[in-house]
Design an enzyme around this catalytic site. Sequence first.
Site, PDB file in Angstrom:
ATOM      1  N   LYS A 114      41.491  34.229  32.757  1.00  0.00           N
ATOM      2  CA  LYS A 114      40.710  34.253  34.135  1.00  0.00           C
ATOM      3  C   LYS A 114      41.317  33.224  35.004  1.00  0.00           C
ATOM      4  O   LYS A 114      41.303  33.409  36.326  1.00  0.00           O
ATOM      5  CB  LYS A 114      39.385  34.435  33.833  1.00  0.00           C
ATOM      6  CG  LYS A 114      38.918  35.677  33.242  1.00  0.00           C
ATOM      7  CD  LYS A 114      37.726  36.433  33.706  1.00  0.00           C
ATOM      8  CE  LYS A 114      37.828  37.729  32.859  1.00  0.00           C
ATOM      9  NZ  LYS A 114      36.243  38.581  33.449  1.00  0.00           N
ATOM     10  N   LYS A 196      44.739  44.315  27.216  1.00  0.00           N
ATOM     11  CA  LYS A 196      43.460  45.229  27.107  1.00  0.00           C
ATOM     12  C   LYS A 196      43.057  45.793  28.445  1.00  0.00           C
ATOM     13  O   LYS A 196      43.356  45.318  29.535  1.00  0.00           O
ATOM     14  CB  LYS A 196      42.332  44.081  26.507  1.00  0.00           C
ATOM     15  CG  LYS A 196      41.599  43.411  27.535  1.00  0.00           C
ATOM     16  CD  LYS A 196      40.136  43.208  27.188  1.00  0.00           C
ATOM     17  CE  LYS A 196      39.379  42.623  28.639  1.00  0.00           C
ATOM     18  NZ  LYS A 196      38.044  42.627  28.514  1.00  0.00           N
ATOM     19  N   LYS A 199      38.120  46.319  33.269  1.00  0.00           N
ATOM     20  CA  LYS A 199      37.342  47.079  34.275  1.00  0.00           C
ATOM     21  C   LYS A 199      37.748  46.192  35.661  1.00  0.00           C
ATOM     22  O   LYS A 199      37.466  46.783  36.860  1.00  0.00           O
ATOM     23  CB  LYS A 199      36.012  47.311  34.169  1.00  0.00           C
ATOM     24  CG  LYS A 199      34.918  46.021  34.311  1.00  0.00           C
ATOM     25  CD  LYS A 199      33.638  46.737  34.353  1.00  0.00           C
ATOM     26  CE  LYS A 199      32.739  46.156  33.090  1.00  0.00           C
ATOM     27  NZ  LYS A 199      32.653  44.672  33.077  1.00  0.00           N
TER      28      LYS A 199
HETATM   29  P1  ATP Z   1      35.926  42.139  33.081  1.00  0.00           P
HETATM   30  O1  ATP Z   1      37.204  42.712  33.132  1.00  0.00           O
HETATM   31  O2  ATP Z   1      35.138  41.688  34.325  1.00  0.00           O
HETATM   32  O3  ATP Z   1      36.113  40.832  32.369  1.00  0.00           O
HETATM   33  P2  ATP Z   1      35.417  43.628  30.681  1.00  0.00           P
HETATM   34  O4  ATP Z   1      35.781  44.902  31.166  1.00  0.00           O
HETATM   35  O5  ATP Z   1      36.324  42.979  29.944  1.00  0.00           O
HETATM   36  O6  ATP Z   1      35.070  42.829  32.080  1.00  0.00           O
HETATM   37  P3  ATP Z   1      32.711  43.139  30.126  1.00  0.00           P
HETATM   38  O7  ATP Z   1      31.540  43.518  30.974  1.00  0.00           O
HETATM   39  O8  ATP Z   1      33.013  41.839  29.985  1.00  0.00           O
HETATM   40  O9  ATP Z   1      33.951  43.895  30.389  1.00  0.00           O
HETATM   41  O10 ATP Z   1      32.317  43.608  28.385  1.00  0.00           O
HETATM   42  C1  ATP Z   1      31.474  44.651  28.083  1.00  0.00           C
HETATM   43  C2  ATP Z   1      31.731  44.918  26.617  1.00  0.00           C
HETATM   44  O11 ATP Z   1      32.973  45.757  26.633  1.00  0.00           O
HETATM   45  C3  ATP Z   1      32.109  43.633  25.744  1.00  0.00           C
HETATM   46  O12 ATP Z   1      31.426  43.880  24.832  1.00  0.00           O
HETATM   47  C4  ATP Z   1      33.587  43.343  25.638  1.00  0.00           C
HETATM   48  O13 ATP Z   1      34.009  43.100  24.346  1.00  0.00           O
HETATM   49  C5  ATP Z   1      34.023  45.246  25.572  1.00  0.00           C
HETATM   50  N1  ATP Z   1      35.429  45.487  25.959  1.00  0.00           N
HETATM   51  C6  ATP Z   1      36.090  44.902  27.308  1.00  0.00           C
HETATM   52  N2  ATP Z   1      37.113  45.597  27.301  1.00  0.00           N
HETATM   53  C7  ATP Z   1      37.319  46.197  26.322  1.00  0.00           C
HETATM   54  C8  ATP Z   1      38.450  47.092  25.859  1.00  0.00           C
HETATM   55  N3  ATP Z   1      39.757  47.126  26.533  1.00  0.00           N
HETATM   56  N4  ATP Z   1      38.682  47.422  24.409  1.00  0.00           N
HETATM   57  C9  ATP Z   1      37.134  47.287  23.595  1.00  0.00           C
HETATM   58  N5  ATP Z   1      36.092  46.667  24.127  1.00  0.00           N
HETATM   59  C10 ATP Z   1      35.945  46.128  25.322  1.00  0.00           C
END
Ligand code: ATP
Length: 333
Positions: A114, A196, A199
């Site tokens: 990040k 990965k 969002k």
């Molecule tokens: P950001 O992109 O803002 O870091 P994020 O999409 O990674 O956000 P979070 O809100 O931080 O999502 O996480 C919510 C949940 O979704 C967490 O348990 C995280 O491990 C899971 N998660 C996020 N992206 C993935 C992915 N690509 N595959 C599986 N699990 C995911």
Amino acid sequence: MEKKKVIYSAMQPSGVPTLGNYLGALRNWTNLQEEYNCVFGVANMHAITVRQDPQDLRKRTKDIMALFLALGLDPEKNIIYVQSDVKAHAEIAWILNCFTYMGELNRMTQFKDKSQKHSDNINAGLYTYPVLMAGDILLYQSDLVPVGADQKQHLEICRDIAGRFNGVYGDVFKIPEPYIPKVGARIMGLQNPEKKMSKSESENQNNIIYIFEEPNVIRNKIKRAVTDSGSEVYYSEDKPGISNLLNIYSSVTGKSIEEAVKEFSGVGYGEFKLAVADAVVDTLAPIQQRYKEYSSDKAYIEKVMKEGAEKASYIAEKTLNKVKKKIGYPIYK
Ligand code: ATP
Ligand code: LTN
């Protein structure tokens, strides 16, 4: 009667929720709600570690609450709430900061990623993000934390901080276990299957499937997903595109990867992708339908937020008070 174990998890309102969020985390929350006492948060304090537009942030916070309801999380049986509504989070985070070493935080891969992505705003909150997260989990004396694989390191530091605190003051915190699914724990981008699906990364819309996306958009995105050379559908490290689609298929259908590979033996990439797309669309359709109903009922969402905050604060304050007593803050009769 044996007391039910506690589950805690949270999701940031940092963008529009993706299929990765659903398969890695959210889906398991619904599966676990009968067996456990569950607390699920909208982690808006985590979200501000990256610059957010205030109006968007406020709207997305409510949208995530509506998503929780659409997933079937029952606010009567579980606590669903917004992190910033519970003051104990900010208080415990400071205390735990004093029990966390910079050396530990320096190893966090999410911080490294990040800070590369937001090189103009490498703030202290981004650095101590795992401490805030540890506080979330520990305040509710959680046994189990269902998350995607990317959060494993944060769970480990949480356990270390809790163990260190308990080592000094006795058994104050329950030491939580991660709950990471066998398939679907790391959904990769459709265009860049080396990274990965995330969002908060919206530069390439074709890389991401959103939970609320129209069926024809989902179908087109999957049709366009990068595949690898060759034409056979099988799981392999040198086939990241096909392996990711197999992972998605297996995760939404509940079939094992082996079963899926068998099902598509002799089938071309085109036909395989259609089957993946159908399975994803079918899985998301009922959630989308319920989301439409909940998101239009603003008054109900606000009611759930307020009641959730009260219930969460009650539990969180109990742990916080214990912590304050232990470390030597004043005690008033
Ligand atoms: P950001 O992109 O803002 O870091 P994020 O999409 O990674 O956000 P979070 O809100 O931080 O999502 O996480 C919510 C949940 O979704 C967490 O348990 C995280 O491990 C899971 N998660 C996020 N992206 C993935 C992915 N690509 N595959 C599986 N699990 C995911
Ligand atoms: N950092 C988490 C979101 C989150 C969380 C938590 C997850 C905030 N607090 C406590 C589990 C437990 C993420 O998934 N990126």
